[in-house]
Design a protein around this motif. Sequence first.
Motif, PDB file in Angstrom:
ATOM      1  N   LEU A 218       0.993  -1.354  -0.076  1.00  0.00           N
ATOM      2  CA  LEU A 218       0.120  -0.174  -0.155  1.00  0.00           C
ATOM      3  C   LEU A 218       1.190   1.372  -0.200  1.00  0.00           C
ATOM      4  O   LEU A 218       1.813   1.481   0.509  1.00  0.00           O
ATOM      5  N   ARG A 219       0.717   1.795  -1.077  1.00  0.00           N
ATOM      6  CA  ARG A 219       1.433   3.115  -0.767  1.00  0.00           C
ATOM      7  C   ARG A 219       0.438   4.396  -0.647  1.00  0.00           C
ATOM      8  O   ARG A 219      -0.757   4.201  -0.937  1.00  0.00           O
ATOM      9  N   ASN A 220       1.009   5.295   0.183  1.00  0.00           N
ATOM     10  CA  ASN A 220       0.742   6.765   0.807  1.00  0.00           C
ATOM     11  C   ASN A 220      -0.813   6.139   2.157  1.00  0.00           C
ATOM     12  O   ASN A 220      -1.605   6.667   1.877  1.00  0.00           O
ATOM     13  N   VAL A 221       0.095   5.721   2.520  1.00  0.00           N
ATOM     14  CA  VAL A 221      -0.984   4.953   4.108  1.00  0.00           C
ATOM     15  C   VAL A 221      -0.084   5.285   5.031  1.00  0.00           C
ATOM     16  O   VAL A 221       1.225   6.171   4.989  1.00  0.00           O
ATOM     17  N   LYS A 222      -0.807   6.019   6.518  1.00  0.00           N
ATOM     18  CA  LYS A 222       0.023   6.221   6.614  1.00  0.00           C
ATOM     19  C   LYS A 222      -0.417   4.923   8.308  1.00  0.00           C
ATOM     20  O   LYS A 222      -1.320   4.482   8.583  1.00  0.00           O
ATOM     21  N   ALA A 223       0.637   5.135   9.124  1.00  0.00           N
ATOM     22  CA  ALA A 223       1.178   3.811   9.911  1.00  0.00           C
ATOM     23  C   ALA A 223       1.327   4.694  11.345  1.00  0.00           C
ATOM     24  O   ALA A 223       1.865   5.731  11.665  1.00  0.00           O
ATOM     25  N   VAL A 224       0.471   4.846  12.393  1.00  0.00           N
ATOM     26  CA  VAL A 224       0.543   5.481  13.588  1.00  0.00           C
ATOM     27  C   VAL A 224       0.734   4.078  14.602  1.00  0.00           C
ATOM     28  O   VAL A 224      -0.294   3.211  14.356  1.00  0.00           O
ATOM     29  N   VAL A 225       1.901   4.100  15.606  1.00  0.00           N
ATOM     30  CA  VAL A 225       1.855   3.183  16.505  1.00  0.00           C
ATOM     31  C   VAL A 225       1.535   3.764  17.821  1.00  0.00           C
ATOM     32  O   VAL A 225       1.548   5.398  19.009  1.00  0.00           O
ATOM     33  N   TRP A 226       0.810   3.030  18.295  1.00  0.00           N
ATOM     34  CA  TRP A 226      -0.037   3.314  19.727  1.00  0.00           C
ATOM     35  C   TRP A 226       0.363   1.855  20.768  1.00  0.00           C
ATOM     36  O   TRP A 226       0.591   1.163  20.194  1.00  0.00           O
ATOM     37  N   VAL A 227       0.947   2.750  21.866  1.00  0.00           N
ATOM     38  CA  VAL A 227       1.238   1.577  23.149  1.00  0.00           C
ATOM     39  C   VAL A 227       0.921   2.990  24.232  1.00  0.00           C
ATOM     40  O   VAL A 227       0.202   3.555  24.829  1.00  0.00           O
ATOM     41  N   ASN A 228       0.393   1.525  24.369  1.00  0.00           N
ATOM     42  CA  ASN A 228      -0.704   1.206  26.042  1.00  0.00           C
ATOM     43  C   ASN A 228      -1.689   2.170  26.051  1.00  0.00           C
ATOM     44  O   ASN A 228      -2.617   2.884  26.338  1.00  0.00           O
ATOM     45  N   GLY A 229      -2.875   2.221  24.513  1.00  0.00           N
ATOM     46  CA  GLY A 229      -3.726   3.089  24.278  1.00  0.00           C
ATOM     47  C   GLY A 229      -2.861   4.082  23.804  1.00  0.00           C
ATOM     48  O   GLY A 229      -4.782   5.023  24.344  1.00  0.00           O
ATOM     49  N   LYS A 230      -2.059   5.366  23.350  1.00  0.00           N
ATOM     50  CA  LYS A 230      -1.561   5.612  23.358  1.00  0.00           C
ATOM     51  C   LYS A 230      -1.102   6.350  21.931  1.00  0.00           C
ATOM     52  O   LYS A 230       0.796   5.746  21.833  1.00  0.00           O
ATOM     53  N   PRO A 231      -1.723   6.989  21.011  1.00  0.00           N
ATOM     54  CA  PRO A 231      -0.371   7.436  19.772  1.00  0.00           C
ATOM     55  C   PRO A 231       0.915   8.067  20.172  1.00  0.00           C
ATOM     56  O   PRO A 231       0.751   8.981  21.007  1.00  0.00           O
ATOM     57  N   THR A 232       2.035   7.040  19.113  1.00  0.00           N
ATOM     58  CA  THR A 232       3.182   7.655  19.800  1.00  0.00           C
ATOM     59  C   THR A 232       3.746   8.070  18.707  1.00  0.00           C
ATOM     60  O   THR A 232       4.651   9.359  18.665  1.00  0.00           O
ATOM     61  N   ARG A 233       3.748   7.901  17.129  1.00  0.00           N
ATOM     62  CA  ARG A 233       4.552   7.876  16.581  1.00  0.00           C
ATOM     63  C   ARG A 233       3.697   7.705  15.081  1.00  0.00           C
ATOM     64  O   ARG A 233       2.605   7.225  14.961  1.00  0.00           O
ATOM     65  N   GLU A 234       4.163   8.078  14.191  1.00  0.00           N
ATOM     66  CA  GLU A 234       3.612   7.878  13.195  1.00  0.00           C
ATOM     67  C   GLU A 234       4.489   8.541  12.204  1.00  0.00           C
ATOM     68  O   GLU A 234       5.775   8.924  11.562  1.00  0.00           O
ATOM     69  N   GLU A 235       4.222   7.482  10.997  1.00  0.00           N
ATOM     70  CA  GLU A 235       5.049   7.932   9.715  1.00  0.00           C
ATOM     71  C   GLU A 235       3.884   7.239   7.775  1.00  0.00           C
ATOM     72  O   GLU A 235       2.995   6.797   7.997  1.00  0.00           O
ATOM     73  N   PHE A 236       4.612   8.259   6.948  1.00  0.00           N
ATOM     74  CA  PHE A 236       3.447   8.466   5.868  1.00  0.00           C
ATOM     75  C   PHE A 236       4.240   7.542   4.730  1.00  0.00           C
ATOM     76  O   PHE A 236       5.766   7.839   4.688  1.00  0.00           O
ATOM     77  N   GLY A 237       3.284   6.697   4.065  1.00  0.00           N
ATOM     78  CA  GLY A 237       3.966   6.461   2.860  1.00  0.00           C
ATOM     79  C   GLY A 237       3.614   4.928   2.869  1.00  0.00           C
ATOM     80  O   GLY A 237       2.804   4.303   2.477  1.00  0.00           O
ATOM     81  N   GLU A 238       4.870   3.823   1.952  1.00  0.00           N
ATOM     82  CA  GLU A 238       4.544   2.765   1.583  1.00  0.00           C
ATOM     83  C   GLU A 238       5.386   1.500   2.841  1.00  0.00           C
ATOM     84  O   GLU A 238       5.630   1.772   3.685  1.00  0.00           O
ATOM     85  N   LEU A 239       3.756   0.483   2.872  1.00  0.00           N
ATOM     86  CA  LEU A 239       3.645  -0.805   3.463  1.00  0.00           C
ATOM     87  C   LEU A 239       3.460  -1.684   2.617  1.00  0.00           C
ATOM     88  O   LEU A 239       3.283  -1.623   1.443  1.00  0.00           O
ATOM     89  N   LEU A 240       4.164  -2.818   3.864  1.00  0.00           N
ATOM     90  CA  LEU A 240       3.568  -4.120   2.663  1.00  0.00           C
ATOM     91  C   LEU A 240       3.324  -5.475   3.327  1.00  0.00           C
ATOM     92  O   LEU A 240       4.418  -5.475   4.746  1.00  0.00           O
ATOM     93  N   PHE A 241       2.144  -6.137   3.621  1.00  0.00           N
ATOM     94  CA  PHE A 241       2.209  -6.924   4.632  1.00  0.00           C
ATOM     95  C   PHE A 241       2.448  -9.069   4.356  1.00  0.00           C
ATOM     96  O   PHE A 241       2.926  -8.833   2.968  1.00  0.00           O
ATOM     97  N   THR A 242       3.180  -9.319   4.963  1.00  0.00           N
ATOM     98  CA  THR A 242       3.933 -10.398   4.470  1.00  0.00           C
ATOM     99  C   THR A 242       3.414 -11.621   5.026  1.00  0.00           C
ATOM    100  O   THR A 242       2.491 -11.359   6.531  1.00  0.00           O
TER     101      THR A 242
END
Length: 422
Positions: A218-242
């Motif tokens: 997937l291109r142009n998606v945003k991934a947000v890391v949630w730690v213990n229920g809180k958003p902490t970091r995000e990146e925008f771009g490409e990801l791959l399912f494995t």
Amino acid sequence: MMDRYDVIVVGAGAAGLIAAGRAAELGGKVLLLEKMERAGRKLLITGKGRCNITNDAPHSEFLKHIHPDSSFLQHAFAGFFSHDIIRLLADNGCATVVERGARVFPASNKAADVVHALMRWVGKNQVDVRYRHKVEGLHVSDGQVSGLKVHTPVGSRTVHARSIILCTGGKSYPATGSDGDGYRFAAAAGHLIETPRQALVPLETAGNMASRLRGLSLRNVKAVVWVNGKPTREEFGELLFTEFGLSGPIILTLSRFVVDELRNHNQVELALDLKPALSETKLDNRLLRDLKEHATLRMESIFRKWLPAELVPVFGETTGVAAGTQGQRLSPAERRRILLLMKDLRFTITGCRPFKEAIVTAGGVVTTQIDAHTMESKLIRNLHFAGELIDLDADTGGYNLQLAFSTGWLAAEACMRQCERE
Ligand SMILES: Cc1cc2nc3c(=O)[nH]c(=O)nc-3n(C[C@H](O)[C@H](O)[C@H](O)COP(=O)(O)OP(=O)(O)OC[C@H]3O[C@@H](n4cnc5c(N)ncnc54)[C@H](O)[C@@H]3O)c2cc1C
């Protein structure tokens, strides 16, 4: 092989080739020991075989991509930076190009040409290079290193030097030769080692959703890391399912932080926003418009207008919307569930892939015990460190190799200054 050298460099990777070449260029009698059958095994697979040599970003921007303490590299970068490695390679037959994101690659697109250029330079400077020579330990006495024990194809022996530069790399992709030996040598010499851990590594997820989607990028998606229920970091771009979870550029970038959160026993989730350019209101208007326009179409067909085909069954099942439902019959509650899933497709992160799949190793010889001006150990005289072995790692983009080149260069210069003084 002679019995005594000015400088012995251990490891013919990125840092070791530069360290050995520079020390010899400055007039040193230099021995380069490599346990594999050739130099730069890891270099050859960098950048998917293209080798992202360095990054053309300005100094201040560059430092933002290095962890955990980029200030340690100020001197190393002041002495040898991206333009220097570009020039050195050009002088030895490897022209480079700058691509998107200021990433520098060989113009030929071949990592092998980078290794050839470095080897040409090392050869010109008359470094004594030995393959299948595995260093087994350092000789340290009275707070000073004087030589090392090396296993050669014809048996073990001791070689002496005024200075030793350890460039044995991290412990990721061990089949390339970098399997963590240097941590043992440094620890035996009394150095503290920050626990080595995977960085730039694919992540594993709970359940079978990722595995069902494996191969989908997937291109142009945003991934947000949630730690213990809180958003902490995000990146925008490409990801791959494995097969095991998630990979691709934005996941690799986030992985360094995710691995640390998991090590601290925190609960980590990753939320994918499949439509980051649209606010919830705008996305809802788009869904409403499409549903009106295609009132008699079945939902499975409408889903395809919104999502890649592979995601359609997942969306149908997760939202409970039957494939055969007509667009005009979709309830507001069902539409809301679709919208929420598009903005927050969530995965529980259970772990990361092993070292053999990690692009770099975070952790290593702690920087507080290394002199940042010389790369010399603060504990053992004449012992120097360079490259990934040090507790430094960087984002993707050519930063990791530059870190290795710059520390290798600085260590070599310091060793030769010491030789001149003696
Ligand atoms: C798949 C992959 C792709 C990558 N792509 C990029 C990229 O495009 N750009 C980028 O900047 N970074 C990239 N990296 C990271 C980069 O390759 C490393 O950070 C860099 O090579 C580290 O350099 P080094 O000299 O410290 O260690 P290495 O290059 O790992 O070299 C260490 C050397 O020491 C030798 N050695 C180890 N122990 C001993 C011993 N006991 N005796 C003798 N020799 C020994 C090893 O055999 C090895 O040759 C990538 C890494 C991987 C795995």
